[in-house]
Motif scaffolding. Sequence first.
Motif: not given
Length: 281
Positions: A159-173, A235-240, A269-275
């Motif tokens: 995961f790159r977008d920890l803010e997204h994870m926080k907003r989605g309730g999957r990480l506490t602030p 949405d991170c094709l170049d990195e993939a 997972t939010g933007l920038g995730c690689l799986a």
Amino acid sequence: MKVAFVTDTGTGLSPEQWQEEGIYCLPLQLECDGISYDEYVNIHQADVIEKLHEKKIFRTSLPKLGYIEDCFEQIKEQGYDTVFAVPICKGLSGCFDAMEMVARQLDLQFIGVDCYVTAVVQSQMIRKAKAMYEQGIDLDTIVESIQRIADSADTILMFRDLEHMKRGGRLTPAAATLAGLLKIVPICHINKETNGKVDTLAKVRTWKKAQEKVIDHVIEKGMDASYTFILAHVDCLDEAIAYKDKIEQRIENAHVKIIDLVTAVGIHTGLGCLALQVFKE
């Protein structure tokens, strides 16, 4: 027995695409800003990516119960007596249980196989099941065969977008802030061992170390070129593409296919995730 094969859009394919293969597909629900959408019916992946860039938060849920009922009634009217289903895994959704309940209510025999994940593993399992059935192979053997695919699989997410994870309730602030300050990159995975639920695999300090850790994990599990490698991105094709090269350099003769991460996972997972999804066909 006359068997109908059923899956859902967790596969990353639309109901229309599955219809062309003779497989029924139910759309998962995506909710954003109080509006419920049916995946691939009135919302598509490009729409979701656009909303993620706007910092929107989504929720997912199983297909509408009415859709499942309509689908299975149609199946029964067409002379089928058995539903063979490979839905998104039980650990992520109630879709499996809802399908089984509706089938029982309509006096249809239900055969369901938990894929312990979603995406390409799920697609491969339902396709193989139908192909084997058309070859005249008995259903018990089919279940055993496709279950081996699920048992072999592991899906590892960075995961790159920890803010997204926080907003989605999957990480506490507080946890998200601390992770950001320490530059921690969480690595999670989902498989049979995690019972189809996303679980923490490791935490490292840099994105580069996270990528190497994932490859180390795959190698340690003995996943070599005889396995199928799928690299999904949000949405991170170049990195993939760059990461694909790293994997293929370290795992001799491995061939990595790049796809968009299925929406049902990517919106969490939010933007920038690689799986990286690895399994044995």
